[in-house]
Enzyme design. Structure first.
Site, mmCIF file in Angstrom:
data_model
loop_
_atom_site.group_PDB
_atom_site.id
_atom_site.type_symbol
_atom_site.label_atom_id
_atom_site.label_comp_id
_atom_site.label_asym_id
_atom_site.label_seq_id
_atom_site.Cartn_x
_atom_site.Cartn_y
_atom_site.Cartn_z
ATOM 1 N N GLY A 45 -14.929 -19.644 -62.001
ATOM 2 C CA GLY A 45 -15.790 -19.365 -63.165
ATOM 3 C C GLY A 45 -15.263 -20.103 -64.391
ATOM 4 N N HIS A 46 -13.930 -20.065 -64.572
ATOM 5 C CA HIS A 46 -13.331 -20.794 -65.706
ATOM 6 C C HIS A 46 -13.487 -22.300 -65.508
ATOM 7 C CE1 HIS A 46 -10.932 -16.937 -65.893
ATOM 8 N NE2 HIS A 46 -11.327 -17.043 -67.147
ATOM 9 N N LYS A 158 -21.252 -13.839 -68.151
ATOM 10 C CA LYS A 158 -20.823 -12.614 -67.476
ATOM 11 C C LYS A 158 -20.375 -11.588 -68.522
ATOM 12 C CE LYS A 158 -17.452 -10.518 -64.635
ATOM 13 N NZ LYS A 158 -16.712 -10.036 -65.803
ATOM 14 N N SER A 194 -14.290 -12.844 -61.516
ATOM 15 C CA SER A 194 -13.570 -12.203 -62.614
ATOM 16 C C SER A 194 -12.087 -12.198 -62.263
ATOM 17 C CB SER A 194 -14.050 -10.752 -62.773
ATOM 18 O OG SER A 194 -13.114 -9.999 -63.499
#
Ligand code: PAF
Length: 295
Positions: A45-46, A158, A194
């Site tokens: 995600g990063h 998110k 996450s």
């Protein structure tokens, strides 16, 4: 700065950061500076936030700082995963230019008596469950913006409420940083990525899938109006009693105001839930149609 400089450059001091940003700006005067603030424990995600920053800017700075002021008493500040070597390797793979990883004393050299208050938006939902959380986020992001002085900063959808708070903050405080919202990245089975997913046991990891299933149910039921949509999501969540829901709501995507029963238009459906000892949040943007409205 030499041509053989390693990429990314890893800096721990504000002075070092400012020096490297200035050097890169003078080497590439046309380039914008893109910024991805993180608390580390980086995942795909990063990586996607960094590649989005790269699409908007020629120079990319990533910060890795577990910010104590956004954790409440009894929360996971002490145990929050710290994986700096792997984080730097991911930043290198994604082509970041600078990783800023200050110690707490560098970010907070004196008692932080001047803070940014996130207002009513920061007190609802996540803010109600985590009092002071968004003031801590708004304050550290303001400080990071002052240190990096980016042209553009990327945040994930998110954390939709964080994104809304920071968008309002930059607008209302006239901070000259363009905020870019990046899509949520999901695991193949739908779970939103996450850093806290690594706390889940294999069983909890399976139960947690009720959250993306509930969001999908909401999406499919969006033409049944706000309450029909939320009932569909609630039905899905209640099928997995191990998922302890804190809230399931539909809000205006910008103001986060709750929606009237006869609402038609864009809405963000937000879920926060505890699975075992791990608190997870997720959300989806939907287009609601009030019952009885011609489709
Ligand atoms: O989203 C996060 O990781 C943090 O809240 C942020 C924006 C880096 C501030 O500490």
């Amino acid at each position: 700065m030499t041509a053989a400089m390693e990429v990314p450059v890893v800096v721990t001091s504000v002075a070092g950061l400012r020096g490297f940003v200035a050097a890169l700006r003078s080497q590439r005067p046309e380039a914008r500076v893109g910024f991805v603030p993180t608390m580390g424990a980086l995942h795909d995600g990063h990586a996607s936030l960094i590649s989005t920053a790269r699409e908007h800017a020629g120079i990319v700075v990533v910060s890795v700082f577990v910010n104590p002021t956004q954790f409440g008493p009894g929360e996971d500040f002490a145990t929050y995963p710290r994986t700096l070597d792997a984080d730097i390797a991911l930043c290198a793979r994604m082509g970041a230019d600078i990783v800023f990883t200050p110690p707490v004393e560098e970010m907070y050299p004196v008692d932080q008596t001047v803070t940014v208050h996130a207002g009513a938006l920061g007190e609802a939902l996540e803010g109600a469950h985590r009092p002071g959380h968004f003031d801590g986020v708004a304050t550290v992001v303001t400080k990071l913006f002052q240190m990096v002085q980016p042209d553009v900063a990327v945040f994930g959808q998110k954390d939709a409420q964080q994104l809304a708070v920071l968008t309002a903050m930059t607008q209302q405080l006239a901070i000259p940083v363009e905020i870019v919202a990046a899509e949520t990245v999901r695991e193949p089975d739908g779970l939103a990525m996450s850093s806290r997913n690594r706390y889940l046991t294999p069983h909890e990891r399976q139960w947690a899938l009720a959250i993306p299933r509930a969001l999908e149910a909401a999406q499919l039921a969006a033409r049944r109006g706000v309450s029909g949509m939320l009932s569909a999501a609630e039905h899905e969540l209640s099928a997995t009693p191990q998922v302890n829901t804190s809230y399931l709501v539909a809000v205006d995507p910008t103001s986060f105001d709750s929606l009237p029963a006869d609402y038609s238009g864009p809405a963000r459906v937000l879920i926060a839930a505890r699975v075992g000892r791990t608190r997870l949040i997720d959300n989806v943007l939907v287009e609601v149609l009030a019952p009885g409205v011609a489709r």
